[in-house]
Enzyme design. Structure first.
Site: not given
Ligand code: UDX
Ligand code: UDX
Length: 471
Positions: A94, A277
Protein backbone atom coordinates in the site's frame (compact mmCIF):
# COMPACT_ATOMS: atom_id res chain seq x y z
CA UNK A 1 15.00 -26.79 -14.61
CA UNK A 2 11.52 -28.08 -13.89
CA UNK A 3 9.84 -26.76 -10.79
CA UNK A 4 7.96 -29.31 -8.67
CA UNK A 5 6.72 -27.14 -5.80
CA UNK A 6 5.69 -23.50 -5.73
CA UNK A 7 4.89 -21.39 -2.69
CA UNK A 8 3.03 -18.10 -2.91
CA UNK A 9 3.08 -15.71 0.05
CA UNK A 10 -0.16 -13.68 0.03
CA UNK A 11 -3.58 -15.19 -0.70
CA UNK A 12 -5.17 -11.95 -1.87
CA UNK A 13 -6.81 -10.72 -5.05
CA UNK A 14 -3.62 -11.36 -7.01
CA UNK A 15 -2.01 -14.38 -5.29
CA UNK A 16 -5.23 -16.42 -4.96
CA UNK A 17 -6.51 -16.34 -8.55
CA UNK A 18 -3.01 -16.43 -10.12
CA UNK A 19 -1.93 -19.52 -8.20
CA UNK A 20 -5.27 -21.21 -8.83
CA UNK A 21 -4.77 -20.91 -12.58
CA UNK A 22 -1.08 -21.93 -12.42
CA UNK A 23 -2.13 -25.04 -10.45
CA UNK A 24 -5.01 -25.81 -12.79
CA UNK A 25 -2.77 -25.64 -15.84
CA UNK A 26 0.18 -27.48 -14.27
CA UNK A 27 -1.30 -30.51 -12.47
CA UNK A 28 2.16 -31.96 -11.84
CA UNK A 29 3.32 -28.92 -9.85
CA UNK A 30 2.33 -28.62 -6.20
CA UNK A 31 1.21 -25.06 -5.44
CA UNK A 32 0.93 -23.93 -1.81
CA UNK A 33 -0.61 -20.52 -1.16
CA UNK A 34 0.15 -19.18 2.31
CA UNK A 35 -1.06 -16.16 4.22
CA UNK A 36 -0.70 -14.82 7.76
CA UNK A 37 -4.44 -14.14 7.81
CA UNK A 38 -6.02 -17.35 9.14
CA UNK A 39 -9.60 -16.28 8.40
CA UNK A 40 -8.65 -15.72 4.77
CA UNK A 41 -7.00 -19.14 4.46
CA UNK A 42 -10.01 -20.80 6.13
CA UNK A 43 -12.23 -19.10 3.58
CA UNK A 44 -10.06 -20.38 0.71
CA UNK A 45 -10.46 -23.87 2.18
CA UNK A 46 -14.21 -23.57 2.72
CA UNK A 47 -16.15 -26.52 1.29
CA UNK A 48 -18.78 -24.05 0.17
CA UNK A 49 -17.23 -22.39 -2.87
CA UNK A 50 -19.52 -19.38 -2.61
CA UNK A 51 -17.64 -18.54 0.61
CA UNK A 52 -14.22 -17.99 -1.06
CA UNK A 53 -12.74 -14.72 0.24
CA UNK A 54 -12.68 -13.19 -3.23
CA UNK A 55 -15.54 -12.90 -5.64
CA UNK A 56 -14.26 -13.34 -9.17
CA UNK A 57 -16.27 -14.85 -12.04
CA UNK A 58 -14.95 -18.34 -12.90
CA UNK A 59 -12.67 -18.57 -9.85
CA UNK A 60 -14.78 -21.10 -7.93
CA UNK A 61 -14.66 -23.58 -10.84
CA UNK A 62 -10.86 -23.38 -11.06
CA UNK A 63 -10.48 -23.78 -7.29
CA UNK A 64 -12.89 -26.71 -7.33
CA UNK A 65 -10.80 -28.50 -9.94
CA UNK A 66 -7.36 -27.93 -8.42
CA UNK A 67 -7.87 -27.57 -4.66
CA UNK A 68 -6.46 -30.46 -2.65
CA UNK A 69 -5.23 -32.03 -5.91
CA UNK A 70 -2.15 -29.83 -6.38
CA UNK A 71 -3.42 -26.53 -4.96
CA UNK A 72 -3.27 -25.98 -1.22
CA UNK A 73 -4.02 -23.05 1.07
CA UNK A 74 -2.23 -22.87 4.41
CA UNK A 75 -1.02 -20.59 7.20
CA UNK A 76 2.16 -22.61 7.65
CA UNK A 77 4.43 -20.16 5.83
CA UNK A 78 7.74 -21.71 6.93
CA UNK A 79 6.98 -25.26 5.75
CA UNK A 80 5.76 -24.00 2.40
CA UNK A 81 8.91 -21.91 1.88
CA UNK A 82 11.08 -24.84 2.89
CA UNK A 83 9.36 -27.21 0.48
CA UNK A 84 9.24 -24.93 -2.56
CA UNK A 85 11.85 -24.35 -5.24
CA UNK A 86 10.08 -21.21 -6.41
CA UNK A 87 8.47 -18.63 -4.10
CA UNK A 88 6.14 -15.89 -5.29
CA UNK A 89 5.81 -12.74 -3.18
CA UNK A 90 2.27 -11.49 -3.58
CA UNK A 91 1.71 -9.43 -0.46
CA UNK A 92 0.14 -6.00 -0.51
CA UNK A 93 2.24 -2.89 -1.08
CA UNK A 94 0.00 0.00 0.00
CA UNK A 95 0.91 3.68 -0.12
CA UNK A 96 2.99 4.65 2.92
CA UNK A 97 0.97 6.31 5.66
CA UNK A 98 3.97 7.40 7.74
CA UNK A 99 7.48 8.77 7.54
CA UNK A 100 9.41 9.73 4.42
CA UNK A 101 7.32 9.48 1.27
CA UNK A 102 4.10 9.40 3.32
CA UNK A 103 1.08 9.47 1.00
CA UNK A 104 3.16 8.63 -2.09
CA UNK A 105 5.85 5.98 -1.77
CA UNK A 106 4.98 2.27 -1.67
CA UNK A 107 5.14 0.68 1.76
CA UNK A 108 7.52 -2.21 1.28
CA UNK A 109 7.58 -3.49 4.85
CA UNK A 110 5.62 -6.68 4.01
CA UNK A 111 7.81 -7.43 1.01
CA UNK A 112 10.91 -7.03 3.15
CA UNK A 113 9.43 -9.25 5.86
CA UNK A 114 8.82 -11.92 3.23
CA UNK A 115 12.42 -11.69 2.04
CA UNK A 116 13.70 -12.06 5.59
CA UNK A 117 11.43 -15.02 6.27
CA UNK A 118 12.48 -16.74 3.03
CA UNK A 119 16.10 -16.20 3.96
CA UNK A 120 15.63 -17.52 7.49
CA UNK A 121 13.85 -20.70 6.47
CA UNK A 122 15.61 -21.69 3.24
CA UNK A 123 17.92 -24.71 3.30
CA UNK A 124 18.06 -25.19 -0.48
CA UNK A 125 18.38 -22.88 -3.53
CA UNK A 126 15.28 -20.81 -4.30
CA UNK A 127 13.92 -18.69 -7.10
CA UNK A 128 12.11 -15.72 -5.56
CA UNK A 129 9.51 -14.09 -7.80
CA UNK A 130 8.13 -10.60 -7.24
CA UNK A 131 4.45 -10.73 -8.16
CA UNK A 132 3.42 -7.62 -6.25
CA UNK A 133 3.71 -4.29 -8.05
CA UNK A 134 6.89 -2.75 -6.76
CA UNK A 135 8.97 0.35 -7.27
CA UNK A 136 11.74 -0.11 -9.80
CA UNK A 137 14.90 -1.43 -8.10
CA UNK A 138 13.04 -3.28 -5.31
CA UNK A 139 14.64 -6.51 -6.45
CA UNK A 140 17.96 -4.93 -5.46
CA UNK A 141 16.74 -4.64 -1.86
CA UNK A 142 15.39 -8.19 -1.85
CA UNK A 143 18.66 -9.53 -3.24
CA UNK A 144 20.59 -7.55 -0.69
CA UNK A 145 18.62 -9.01 2.21
CA UNK A 146 18.78 -12.56 0.88
CA UNK A 147 22.49 -12.41 0.09
CA UNK A 148 23.43 -10.94 3.45
CA UNK A 149 21.29 -13.02 5.75
CA UNK A 150 21.73 -16.50 4.31
CA UNK A 151 24.94 -17.32 2.53
CA UNK A 152 24.41 -21.07 2.53
CA UNK A 153 21.99 -21.16 -0.41
CA UNK A 154 21.64 -19.37 -3.77
CA UNK A 155 18.72 -17.09 -4.46
CA UNK A 156 17.68 -15.84 -7.88
CA UNK A 157 15.20 -12.95 -7.95
CA UNK A 158 12.71 -12.56 -10.80
CA UNK A 159 10.05 -9.98 -11.51
CA UNK A 160 6.80 -11.36 -12.93
CA UNK A 161 4.20 -8.62 -12.51
CA UNK A 162 0.52 -9.44 -12.78
CA UNK A 163 -1.62 -7.70 -15.37
CA UNK A 164 -4.97 -9.18 -14.36
CA UNK A 165 -7.85 -6.81 -13.75
CA UNK A 166 -10.31 -7.67 -11.00
CA UNK A 167 -13.67 -8.89 -12.23
CA UNK A 168 -12.00 -10.49 -15.27
CA UNK A 169 -9.04 -12.04 -13.44
CA UNK A 170 -9.60 -15.63 -14.54
CA UNK A 171 -10.13 -14.68 -18.18
CA UNK A 172 -7.05 -12.40 -18.04
CA UNK A 173 -4.96 -15.20 -16.53
CA UNK A 174 -6.13 -17.89 -18.92
CA UNK A 175 -5.78 -15.74 -22.01
CA UNK A 176 -3.25 -13.01 -21.19
CA UNK A 177 -2.14 -10.36 -23.71
CA UNK A 178 1.37 -11.08 -22.50
CA UNK A 179 3.32 -12.54 -19.60
CA UNK A 180 6.29 -10.46 -18.47
CA UNK A 181 9.31 -11.99 -16.77
CA UNK A 182 12.38 -9.99 -15.75
CA UNK A 183 15.58 -11.43 -14.37
CA UNK A 184 19.30 -11.01 -14.18
CA UNK A 185 21.02 -11.52 -17.51
CA UNK A 186 23.52 -13.95 -15.98
CA UNK A 187 23.59 -17.71 -16.55
CA UNK A 188 21.80 -18.39 -13.26
CA UNK A 189 19.35 -15.57 -13.91
CA UNK A 190 18.53 -16.85 -17.40
CA UNK A 191 18.02 -20.38 -16.01
CA UNK A 192 15.60 -19.03 -13.44
CA UNK A 193 13.71 -17.12 -16.15
CA UNK A 194 13.50 -20.34 -18.17
CA UNK A 195 12.08 -22.24 -15.20
CA UNK A 196 9.27 -19.70 -14.90
CA UNK A 197 8.70 -19.58 -18.67
CA UNK A 198 8.20 -23.37 -18.55
CA UNK A 199 5.38 -22.94 -16.05
CA UNK A 200 3.53 -20.46 -18.27
CA UNK A 201 4.05 -22.34 -21.53
CA UNK A 202 1.70 -24.98 -20.13
CA UNK A 203 -1.02 -22.74 -21.54
CA UNK A 204 0.44 -19.45 -22.88
CA UNK A 205 1.99 -19.38 -26.38
CA UNK A 206 5.71 -18.75 -26.09
CA UNK A 207 5.65 -15.66 -28.32
CA UNK A 208 3.39 -13.97 -25.77
CA UNK A 209 5.98 -14.34 -23.03
CA UNK A 210 8.27 -11.31 -22.85
CA UNK A 211 11.56 -11.66 -21.01
CA UNK A 212 13.60 -8.62 -19.94
CA UNK A 213 16.03 -7.54 -17.30
CA UNK A 214 14.67 -6.96 -13.79
CA UNK A 215 14.36 -3.20 -14.00
CA UNK A 216 12.47 -3.12 -17.28
CA UNK A 217 9.97 -5.59 -15.89
CA UNK A 218 9.44 -3.71 -12.61
CA UNK A 219 9.08 -0.38 -14.37
CA UNK A 220 6.79 -1.73 -17.11
CA UNK A 221 4.19 -2.84 -14.60
CA UNK A 222 4.16 0.48 -12.78
CA UNK A 223 3.91 2.47 -15.99
CA UNK A 224 1.34 0.17 -17.66
CA UNK A 225 -1.01 1.05 -14.81
CA UNK A 226 -0.12 4.74 -15.15
CA UNK A 227 -0.97 4.66 -18.88
CA UNK A 228 -4.31 2.94 -18.23
CA UNK A 229 -5.26 5.36 -15.46
CA UNK A 230 -4.21 8.27 -17.66
CA UNK A 231 -6.75 7.22 -20.30
CA UNK A 232 -9.54 7.22 -17.73
CA UNK A 233 -8.50 10.64 -16.40
CA UNK A 234 -8.22 11.95 -19.97
CA UNK A 235 -11.76 10.94 -20.86
CA UNK A 236 -13.07 12.09 -17.48
CA UNK A 237 -11.39 15.47 -18.01
CA UNK A 238 -13.63 15.86 -21.05
CA UNK A 239 -16.93 15.16 -19.23
CA UNK A 240 -17.00 18.61 -17.70
CA UNK A 241 -16.26 20.19 -21.06
CA UNK A 242 -19.07 18.15 -22.62
CA UNK A 243 -21.48 19.35 -19.96
CA UNK A 244 -20.58 22.96 -20.70
CA UNK A 245 -20.75 22.67 -24.46
CA UNK A 246 -23.59 20.26 -25.15
CA UNK A 247 -21.37 17.49 -26.54
CA UNK A 248 -22.12 13.90 -25.51
CA UNK A 249 -19.17 12.18 -23.85
CA UNK A 250 -20.10 8.76 -25.20
CA UNK A 251 -20.19 10.04 -28.77
CA UNK A 252 -16.87 11.79 -28.20
CA UNK A 253 -15.31 8.64 -26.72
CA UNK A 254 -16.53 6.57 -29.63
CA UNK A 255 -15.22 9.06 -32.14
CA UNK A 256 -11.82 9.23 -30.42
CA UNK A 257 -11.58 5.48 -29.87
CA UNK A 258 -12.37 4.63 -33.49
CA UNK A 259 -8.94 5.90 -34.42
CA UNK A 260 -6.96 2.69 -34.54
CA UNK A 261 -3.93 4.50 -33.13
CA UNK A 262 -5.95 5.28 -30.00
CA UNK A 263 -8.30 2.27 -29.72
CA UNK A 264 -11.71 1.96 -28.05
CA UNK A 265 -10.83 0.43 -24.66
CA UNK A 266 -10.54 2.30 -21.35
CA UNK A 267 -12.38 5.37 -22.58
CA UNK A 268 -15.46 4.90 -20.44
CA UNK A 269 -16.26 8.09 -18.59
CA UNK A 270 -16.94 7.46 -14.91
CA UNK A 271 -17.07 9.06 -11.51
CA UNK A 272 -13.36 8.33 -11.21
CA UNK A 273 -11.19 5.25 -11.14
CA UNK A 274 -10.71 3.22 -7.98
CA UNK A 275 -9.04 -0.05 -7.08
CA UNK A 276 -5.93 -1.01 -5.21
CA UNK A 277 -3.51 -0.24 -8.02
CA UNK A 278 -3.98 2.89 -10.09
CA UNK A 279 -3.67 5.61 -7.48
CA UNK A 280 -1.04 3.77 -5.49
CA UNK A 281 1.12 3.04 -8.52
CA UNK A 282 0.93 6.54 -9.98
CA UNK A 283 1.76 8.13 -6.64
CA UNK A 284 4.66 5.77 -6.40
CA UNK A 285 5.81 6.73 -9.90
CA UNK A 286 5.53 10.40 -8.95
CA UNK A 287 7.59 9.74 -5.84
CA UNK A 288 10.29 7.92 -7.79
CA UNK A 289 10.46 10.75 -10.37
CA UNK A 290 10.70 13.36 -7.60
CA UNK A 291 13.39 11.39 -5.79
CA UNK A 292 15.40 11.41 -9.01
CA UNK A 293 14.88 15.16 -9.43
CA UNK A 294 12.60 14.65 -12.45
CA UNK A 295 10.07 17.23 -11.36
CA UNK A 296 8.31 17.80 -14.69
CA UNK A 297 7.75 14.08 -15.16
CA UNK A 298 6.45 13.89 -11.57
CA UNK A 299 4.00 16.76 -12.14
CA UNK A 300 2.81 15.23 -15.40
CA UNK A 301 1.81 11.93 -13.80
CA UNK A 302 0.48 13.49 -10.62
CA UNK A 303 -2.10 15.34 -12.71
CA UNK A 304 -3.79 11.98 -13.48
CA UNK A 305 -4.55 11.54 -9.78
CA UNK A 306 -5.53 15.19 -9.30
CA UNK A 307 -8.04 14.85 -12.14
CA UNK A 308 -9.43 11.69 -10.58
CA UNK A 309 -9.95 13.36 -7.20
CA UNK A 310 -11.64 16.25 -8.96
CA UNK A 311 -14.04 13.93 -10.80
CA UNK A 312 -15.13 12.23 -7.56
CA UNK A 313 -15.66 15.55 -5.79
CA UNK A 314 -17.49 16.98 -8.74
CA UNK A 315 -19.95 14.08 -8.78
CA UNK A 316 -20.75 14.53 -5.08
CA UNK A 317 -21.08 18.29 -5.31
CA UNK A 318 -23.36 18.08 -8.32
CA UNK A 319 -25.71 15.89 -6.31
CA UNK A 320 -25.83 18.55 -3.59
CA UNK A 321 -26.28 21.36 -6.09
CA UNK A 322 -29.07 19.60 -7.98
CA UNK A 323 -30.95 18.83 -4.78
CA UNK A 324 -31.54 22.56 -4.31
CA UNK A 325 -28.22 23.14 -2.57
CA UNK A 326 -28.84 20.92 0.44
CA UNK A 327 -28.88 17.21 1.16
CA UNK A 328 -29.15 17.59 4.94
CA UNK A 329 -31.47 14.86 6.29
CA UNK A 330 -32.16 13.70 2.74
CA UNK A 331 -31.77 10.08 1.73
CA UNK A 332 -29.36 9.29 -1.09
CA UNK A 333 -29.46 5.72 -2.43
CA UNK A 334 -26.16 4.28 -3.63
CA UNK A 335 -26.31 1.52 -6.21
CA UNK A 336 -22.96 -0.14 -5.83
CA UNK A 337 -19.97 0.30 -3.53
CA UNK A 338 -17.27 -1.86 -5.19
CA UNK A 339 -14.70 -0.01 -7.33
CA UNK A 340 -16.00 -1.79 -10.44
CA UNK A 341 -18.49 -4.54 -11.29
CA UNK A 342 -17.93 -8.27 -10.75
CA UNK A 343 -15.71 -7.85 -7.70
CA UNK A 344 -16.23 -7.49 -3.96
CA UNK A 345 -13.10 -5.34 -3.72
CA UNK A 346 -13.77 -1.81 -2.48
CA UNK A 347 -10.24 -0.45 -2.11
CA UNK A 348 -10.05 3.19 -3.21
CA UNK A 349 -13.58 2.98 -4.59
CA UNK A 350 -14.99 6.38 -5.56
CA UNK A 351 -18.01 5.37 -3.43
CA UNK A 352 -16.08 5.94 -0.22
CA UNK A 353 -15.11 9.52 -1.05
CA UNK A 354 -18.50 10.45 -2.49
CA UNK A 355 -20.33 9.05 0.56
CA UNK A 356 -17.94 10.94 2.82
CA UNK A 357 -18.76 14.27 1.17
CA UNK A 358 -22.50 13.59 1.30
CA UNK A 359 -22.38 12.55 4.95
CA UNK A 360 -20.41 15.70 5.70
CA UNK A 361 -23.43 17.49 4.22
CA UNK A 362 -25.56 15.42 6.63
CA UNK A 363 -27.24 13.22 4.08
CA UNK A 364 -28.29 9.64 4.89
CA UNK A 365 -26.45 7.32 2.53
CA UNK A 366 -28.35 4.08 1.83
CA UNK A 367 -26.17 1.56 0.07
CA UNK A 368 -26.89 -1.59 -1.88
CA UNK A 369 -24.11 -3.61 -3.49
CA UNK A 370 -24.65 -7.22 -4.64
CA UNK A 371 -21.31 -8.40 -3.23
CA UNK A 372 -20.16 -5.94 -0.55
CA UNK A 373 -21.10 -6.33 3.13
CA UNK A 374 -22.11 -3.56 5.53
CA UNK A 375 -19.07 -4.45 7.63
CA UNK A 376 -16.81 -3.59 4.69
CA UNK A 377 -18.69 -0.37 3.87
CA UNK A 378 -18.39 0.78 7.48
CA UNK A 379 -14.73 -0.07 7.64
CA UNK A 380 -14.05 1.83 4.38
CA UNK A 381 -15.77 4.96 5.66
CA UNK A 382 -14.22 4.77 9.10
CA UNK A 383 -10.83 4.34 7.43
CA UNK A 384 -11.03 7.96 6.24
CA UNK A 385 -11.13 9.16 9.86
CA UNK A 386 -13.35 12.09 8.91
CA UNK A 387 -15.68 11.60 11.89
CA UNK A 388 -16.36 9.13 14.68
CA UNK A 389 -17.58 5.61 13.93
CA UNK A 390 -20.81 6.29 15.81
CA UNK A 391 -21.46 9.30 13.67
CA UNK A 392 -20.77 7.41 10.46
CA UNK A 393 -23.16 4.67 11.62
CA UNK A 394 -25.86 7.26 12.14
CA UNK A 395 -25.75 8.31 8.48
CA UNK A 396 -25.05 4.95 6.86
CA UNK A 397 -27.87 2.57 5.96
CA UNK A 398 -27.56 -0.76 4.19
CA UNK A 399 -30.14 -3.33 3.14
CA UNK A 400 -29.69 -6.64 1.43
CA UNK A 401 -32.52 -5.79 -0.94
CA UNK A 402 -32.11 -3.05 -3.56
CA UNK A 403 -35.77 -1.96 -3.56
CA UNK A 404 -35.76 -1.71 0.23
CA UNK A 405 -32.55 0.33 0.06
CA UNK A 406 -33.93 2.80 -2.47
CA UNK A 407 -37.27 3.16 -0.71
CA UNK A 408 -37.99 6.80 0.20
CA UNK A 409 -34.78 8.19 -1.27
CA UNK A 410 -34.58 11.70 -2.69
CA UNK A 411 -31.91 10.72 -5.18
CA UNK A 412 -30.11 7.65 -6.45
CA UNK A 413 -26.43 7.60 -7.38
CA UNK A 414 -25.23 4.76 -9.60
CA UNK A 415 -21.71 4.17 -8.34
CA UNK A 416 -20.76 0.76 -9.75
CA UNK A 417 -21.70 -0.56 -13.19
CA UNK A 418 -23.22 -3.88 -12.00
CA UNK A 419 -25.28 -5.34 -14.88
CA UNK A 420 -28.26 -6.14 -12.66
CA UNK A 421 -28.96 -2.43 -12.03
CA UNK A 422 -30.04 -2.06 -15.65
CA UNK A 423 -32.82 -4.61 -15.34
CA UNK A 424 -34.35 -3.30 -12.11
CA UNK A 425 -38.02 -2.28 -12.12
CA UNK A 426 -37.38 1.44 -12.38
CA UNK A 427 -41.10 2.22 -12.42
CA UNK A 428 -41.41 0.58 -8.99
CA UNK A 429 -38.30 2.37 -7.72
CA UNK A 430 -39.60 5.71 -8.98
CA UNK A 431 -42.97 5.27 -7.29
CA UNK A 432 -41.31 4.72 -3.91
CA UNK A 433 -38.93 7.68 -4.16
CA UNK A 434 -39.44 11.19 -2.84
CA UNK A 435 -40.43 13.66 -5.55
CA UNK A 436 -38.86 15.25 -7.43
CA UNK A 437 -36.80 12.11 -7.95
CA UNK A 438 -33.22 12.34 -9.14
CA UNK A 439 -30.99 9.70 -10.66
CA UNK A 440 -27.28 10.42 -11.01
CA UNK A 441 -25.73 7.83 -13.26
CA UNK A 442 -22.01 7.89 -12.53
CA UNK A 443 -21.43 5.06 -14.99
CA UNK A 444 -23.80 5.91 -17.85
CA UNK A 445 -25.39 2.46 -17.72
CA UNK A 446 -29.08 3.27 -17.41
CA UNK A 447 -31.46 3.98 -20.25
CA UNK A 448 -32.04 7.66 -19.73
CA UNK A 449 -34.98 7.87 -22.14
CA UNK A 450 -36.76 5.07 -20.27
CA UNK A 451 -36.15 6.77 -16.93
CA UNK A 452 -37.47 10.05 -18.23
CA UNK A 453 -40.53 8.36 -19.67
CA UNK A 454 -41.54 7.11 -16.23
CA UNK A 455 -41.42 10.65 -14.97
CA UNK A 456 -38.34 10.84 -12.81
CA UNK A 457 -36.32 13.99 -12.84
CA UNK A 458 -33.30 12.34 -14.25
CA UNK A 459 -29.98 14.07 -13.98
CA UNK A 460 -27.65 11.76 -15.75
CA UNK A 461 -24.30 13.00 -14.67
CA UNK A 462 -22.07 12.19 -17.56
CA UNK A 463 -24.42 12.58 -20.49
CA UNK A 464 -24.11 16.27 -20.66
CA UNK A 465 -26.59 17.71 -23.07
CA UNK A 466 -29.60 16.13 -21.42
CA UNK A 467 -28.60 16.94 -17.89
CA UNK A 468 -30.56 18.70 -15.23
CA UNK A 469 -33.75 18.87 -17.16
CA UNK A 470 -36.86 19.13 -15.11
CA UNK A 471 -39.36 16.93 -16.86
C1 UDX B 1 -1.95 -7.07 -5.07
C2 UDX B 1 -0.48 -6.93 -5.39
O1 UDX B 1 0.25 -7.93 -4.81
C3 UDX B 1 -0.04 -5.55 -5.09
O2 UDX B 1 1.28 -5.34 -5.37
C4 UDX B 1 -0.82 -4.74 -6.00
O3 UDX B 1 -0.27 -3.50 -6.15
C5 UDX B 1 -2.24 -4.76 -5.52
O4 UDX B 1 -2.69 -6.03 -5.67
P1 UDX B 1 -3.61 -7.93 -3.50
O5 UDX B 1 -3.48 -9.36 -3.83
O6 UDX B 1 -4.72 -7.19 -4.15
O7 UDX B 1 -2.26 -7.20 -3.83
O8 UDX B 1 -3.58 -7.61 -1.98
P2 UDX B 1 -4.40 -8.29 -0.84
O9 UDX B 1 -5.68 -8.81 -1.36
O10 UDX B 1 -4.35 -7.35 0.29
O11 UDX B 1 -3.52 -9.59 -0.47
C6 UDX B 1 -2.30 -9.58 0.15
C7 UDX B 1 -2.29 -10.74 1.16
O12 UDX B 1 -0.98 -10.84 1.69
C8 UDX B 1 -3.23 -10.53 2.35
O13 UDX B 1 -4.13 -11.61 2.42
C9 UDX B 1 -2.29 -10.49 3.56
O14 UDX B 1 -2.84 -11.11 4.70
C10 UDX B 1 -1.09 -11.24 3.05
N1 UDX B 1 0.16 -10.90 3.75
C11 UDX B 1 0.54 -9.62 3.90
C12 UDX B 1 0.93 -11.92 4.27
O15 UDX B 1 0.58 -13.11 4.16
N2 UDX B 1 2.10 -11.61 4.91
C13 UDX B 1 2.51 -10.32 5.08
O16 UDX B 1 3.56 -10.07 5.67
C14 UDX B 1 1.70 -9.30 4.57
C1 UDX C 1 -5.79 -2.58 -13.05
C2 UDX C 1 -5.17 -2.92 -14.41
O1 UDX C 1 -6.16 -2.89 -15.42
C3 UDX C 1 -4.51 -4.27 -14.34
O2 UDX C 1 -3.86 -4.56 -15.58
C4 UDX C 1 -3.50 -4.26 -13.22
O3 UDX C 1 -2.87 -5.52 -13.11
C5 UDX C 1 -4.16 -3.91 -11.92
O4 UDX C 1 -4.81 -2.65 -12.04
P1 UDX C 1 -8.04 -3.21 -11.77
O5 UDX C 1 -7.67 -2.09 -10.86
O6 UDX C 1 -8.40 -4.53 -11.21
O7 UDX C 1 -6.85 -3.49 -12.80
O8 UDX C 1 -9.29 -2.74 -12.67
P2 UDX C 1 -9.47 -1.87 -13.99
O9 UDX C 1 -10.38 -2.61 -14.88
O10 UDX C 1 -8.20 -1.44 -14.55
O11 UDX C 1 -10.29 -0.61 -13.44
C6 UDX C 1 -9.72 0.37 -12.58
C7 UDX C 1 -10.69 1.50 -12.36
O12 UDX C 1 -10.85 2.30 -13.53
C8 UDX C 1 -12.10 1.06 -11.98
O13 UDX C 1 -12.61 1.86 -10.95
C9 UDX C 1 -12.88 1.25 -13.25
O14 UDX C 1 -14.25 1.45 -13.02
C10 UDX C 1 -12.21 2.47 -13.82
N1 UDX C 1 -12.37 2.60 -15.28
C11 UDX C 1 -11.81 1.67 -16.11
C12 UDX C 1 -13.08 3.67 -15.81
O15 UDX C 1 -13.59 4.51 -15.07
N2 UDX C 1 -13.21 3.77 -17.17
C13 UDX C 1 -12.66 2.87 -18.03
O16 UDX C 1 -12.82 3.05 -19.25
C14 UDX C 1 -11.94 1.78 -17.48
Amino acid sequence: MNIRTICCIGAGYVGGPTMSVIAQKNPSIKVIVVDVNKARIDAWNNENLSKLPIFEPGLAEVVKEARNRNLFFSTDVDSAIDEAEMIFISVNTPTKTYGAGKGMAADLQYVELCARQISKVSKSDKIVVEKSTLPVKTAEAIKDILANTNTAVNFEVLSNPEFLAEGTAIQDLIDPDRVLIGGDQTEAGLNAIEALVNIYTAWVPEDQIITTNLWSSELSKLTANAFLAQRVSSINALTELCESTGANIEDVAQAIGSDSRIGPKFLKASLGFGGSCFQKDILNLVYICKSLGLNQAADYWEQVVIMNNHQRNRFAHQIVKSLHGTVAAKKIGFLGWAFKKDTNDTRESAAIYIADILIEERAYVQVFDPKVTLLQIRSDLNGLNTRSETENDKFLVNHSDPYETLNGTHAIAVITEWDEFKSYDWQKIYERMQKPAFVFDGRNILDQKKLESIGSVSYTHLRAHETGRNL
